[in-house]
Design a protein around this motif. Structure first.
Motif, PDB file in Angstrom:
ATOM      1  N   CYS A 244      63.179  66.481  27.886  1.00 11.20           N
ATOM      2  CA  CYS A 244      62.156  65.352  27.635  1.00 11.20           C
ATOM      3  C   CYS A 244      62.361  63.989  28.501  1.00 11.20           C
ATOM      4  O   CYS A 244      63.021  63.379  27.119  1.00 11.20           O
ATOM      5  CB  CYS A 244      61.237  65.124  26.108  1.00 11.20           C
ATOM      6  SG  CYS A 244      60.767  66.728  25.707  1.00 11.20           S
TER       7      CYS A 244
ATOM      8  N   THR B 150      61.231  59.781  30.423  1.00 11.62           N
ATOM      9  CA  THR B 150      59.794  59.143  30.503  1.00 11.62           C
ATOM     10  C   THR B 150      60.156  58.480  31.866  1.00 11.62           C
ATOM     11  O   THR B 150      59.043  59.338  32.605  1.00 11.62           O
ATOM     12  CB  THR B 150      60.020  58.163  29.675  1.00 11.62           C
ATOM     13  OG1 THR B 150      61.322  57.865  28.804  1.00 11.62           O
ATOM     14  CG2 THR B 150      60.028  58.676  27.988  1.00 11.62           C
ATOM     15  N   SER B 151      61.075  58.415  31.268  1.00 14.04           N
ATOM     16  CA  SER B 151      61.141  57.613  33.424  1.00 14.04           C
ATOM     17  C   SER B 151      61.815  58.209  34.286  1.00 14.04           C
ATOM     18  O   SER B 151      62.357  58.059  35.467  1.00 14.04           O
ATOM     19  CB  SER B 151      61.348  56.040  33.592  1.00 14.04           C
ATOM     20  OG  SER B 151      62.526  55.296  32.651  1.00 14.04           O
TER      21      SER B 151
ATOM     22  N   SER C 231      52.155  63.112  34.282  1.00  9.65           N
ATOM     23  CA  SER C 231      52.974  64.554  32.917  1.00  9.65           C
ATOM     24  C   SER C 231      52.896  65.819  32.871  1.00  9.65           C
ATOM     25  O   SER C 231      51.936  66.282  33.894  1.00  9.65           O
ATOM     26  CB  SER C 231      52.020  64.005  32.023  1.00  9.65           C
ATOM     27  OG  SER C 231      52.107  62.413  31.245  1.00  9.65           O
TER      28      SER C 231
ATOM     29  N   LYS D 135      57.996  66.170  31.303  1.00 10.58           N
ATOM     30  CA  LYS D 135      57.160  64.374  31.076  1.00 10.58           C
ATOM     31  C   LYS D 135      56.157  64.186  30.516  1.00 10.58           C
ATOM     32  O   LYS D 135      55.393  64.776  30.482  1.00 10.58           O
ATOM     33  CB  LYS D 135      56.949  64.381  32.220  1.00 10.58           C
ATOM     34  CG  LYS D 135      57.151  62.338  32.590  1.00 10.58           C
ATOM     35  CD  LYS D 135      57.338  61.901  34.077  1.00 10.58           C
ATOM     36  CE  LYS D 135      57.425  60.900  33.770  1.00 10.58           C
ATOM     37  NZ  LYS D 135      56.227  59.594  34.301  1.00 10.58           N
TER      38      LYS D 135
END
Length: 93
Positions: A25, A27-28, A72, A93
């Motif tokens: 998972c 994020t950036s 996402s 994401k």
């Protein structure tokens, strides 16, 4: 060419083609851990290439790939080593 079985998520050509991709998972950014990395391609579930990065040093083992600009969703990461072996993984994401 011969079709690879869809039920096998990771294609390993030889033992030193192993890469670790984490976290699942993201994020950036995510990290591809392993030697002799030559290219990382990120593909959306509809099959369009959203990131294609071959700017890696083969001697570096921890390679950080930014996915800051991606929306996402679930993506398939294809990791190529210098010999052309491919491994795939899914990220969210």
């Amino acid at each position: 060419g011969p079709k690879s079985s869809q039920s096998t998520p990771i294609i390993k050509v030889e033992a030193n083609g192993d890469f670790k991709i984490y976290p699942t998972c993201v994020t950036s950014s995510f990290t591809v851990d392993g030697e002799n990395l030559s290219r990382v391609v990120v593909v959306s579930l509809v099959g369009s290439i959203v990131l294609d990065n071959s700017d890696f040093s083969s001697s570096q083992t921890e390679n950080i790939v930014s996915v800051e600009g991606l929306s996402s969703g679930i993506y398939v990461v294809k990791v190529y080593d210098v010999k052309g072996a491919i491994e795939t993984a899914k990220i969210i994401k």
